[in-house]
Design an enzyme around this catalytic site. Structure first.
Site, short mmCIF file in Angstrom:
data_model
loop_
_atom_site.label_atom_id
_atom_site.label_comp_id
_atom_site.label_asym_id
_atom_site.label_seq_id
_atom_site.Cartn_x
_atom_site.Cartn_y
_atom_site.Cartn_z
N ASP A 80 14.05 -5.99 11.00
CA ASP A 80 13.40 -5.98 12.32
C ASP A 80 14.46 -6.33 13.35
OD1 ASP A 80 11.02 -5.11 11.35
OD2 ASP A 80 9.87 -6.91 11.84
N HIS A 221 2.13 -12.99 7.02
CA HIS A 221 1.99 -11.84 6.12
C HIS A 221 1.74 -12.26 4.68
CE1 HIS A 221 3.03 -8.91 9.16
NE2 HIS A 221 4.13 -9.57 9.47
#
Length: 330
Positions: A80, A221
């Site tokens: 990311d 997550h």
């Protein structure tokens, strides 16, 4: 007619070979020189590329200070790299604004080894892999999967996004750049085979695997079940010492329950998720911090030390593991 059938058979085989080559994840190898004193030192940061905002610049400043104190050899990015949707192309100014113009400290002018995260796949993923970016900033090296041989340790970088079924079956409003990944099952199968072979053949004292998604996490997550099912057994069977990841915007260390593997999350390079923790999934949890920061790793033939830092450069957690020198020689 027989000649025609023979020709068609050859063409079919050739086509299959092309398909296999296209989805194969052969791991390119890079040699990383060290200082020659038997030590290796590097920083780890993830989920950072926000043009300096969300305290990215402050984290970068402390990385520079710690990097100078340690005299680091390189930096690892756990993915990311550019928000919110990767890069638009090789000329996207986000590359310079979020990377070159942020990590300016002298100590950070070393090689950066990076993997793609799911947000990077939402843009032009191929652009991040392009050698053209290395002409803009020579520090940058991002590939889907590859190996770095750093003498005392080998680092195995793994492209984890194609393992996550949700990105293919329920992508929501997001569009992913899956070029060179389809069909994903074949791609990940080849990748796992290549990784397993590299791990088995490795003679390094320390084996470190780097991916974007967590295998174990108590944050937003949580565990990535596809990696628990498919990747973790390979790591456990091949004496991997550390698994480094980002994805969850926090810092954490979790011990494996079946092996000496440590799951280390460094995904706090900019925007953090305050209060987003689920300790019901906390078996093996050794440390958790839901603010911004980064991590350092220092290795010798006999020991490894991991340190987590916050946005002010203060030490949050330090952990050391020792390994028999005799074992490493054998």
């Amino acid at each position: 007619m027989r000649s025609y059938n023979k020709t068609m058979a050859v063409l079919v085989v050739a086509s299959l070979i092309v398909i296999v080559c296209r989805v194969s994840a052969d791991l390119e190898r890079f040699e990383q020189t060290t200082k020659g004193d038997g030590t290796l030192r590097f920083l780890v940061v993830g989920d950072w590329g926000r043009r300096g905002e969300f305290n990215q610049s402050q984290v970068a400043s402390q990385m520079g200070r710690i990097g100078e104190e340690m005299d680091i050899d390189f930096v690892v990015s756990t993915g990311d790299n550019f928000y919110d949707n990767g890069l638009k192309g090789v000329e996207d100014p986000n590359f310079v604004e979020s990377f070159t113009n942020v990590y300016t400290h002298k100590s950070l002018q070393k090689q950066w080894f990076s993997v793609l995260g799911n947000h990077d796949y939402r843009g032009d993923a191929v652009a991040q892999l392009s050698p053209l970016l290395r002409k803009i900033d020579t520090r940058w090296l991002c590939l889907r999967s590859f190996v770095v041989d750093a003498e005392v340790a080998e680092l195995f970088f793994v492209d984890t996004s194609p393992f996550v079924e949700e990105y293919f079956t329920s992508p929501g409003d997001h569009v992913y750049d899956w070029r060179d990944v389809y069909p994903p099952k074949t791609y990940t199968s080849h990748l796992l085979k290549d990784l397993e072979l590299e791990l088995k053949n490795s003679k390094a004292t320390w084996k470190i695997v780097v991916g974007h998604h967590a295998i174990r996490s108590v944050s937003h997550h949580g565990d990535t079940q596809e990696l628990v099912d498919q990747l973790l057994p390979i790591l456990e069977a091949n004496d991997v010492d550390l698994y480094l990841n980002g994805h969850d915007h926090c810092l954490q260390r979790i011990s494996d329950t079946k092996s000496p593997i440590q799951f280390l999350t460094s995904g706090a390079g900019s925007k953090a998720w305050r209060g987003d923790v689920n300790t019901t999934n906390g078996q093996g949890l050794e440390f958790f911090y839901d603010g911004q920061g980064f991590m350092s790793v220092e290795l010798t033939q006999s020991d490894i030390t991991v340190v987590f830092y916050d946005v002010f450069g203060a030490i949050l957690h330090r952990w050391t593991m020792f390994k028999s020198v005799l074992h490493s020689i054998v």
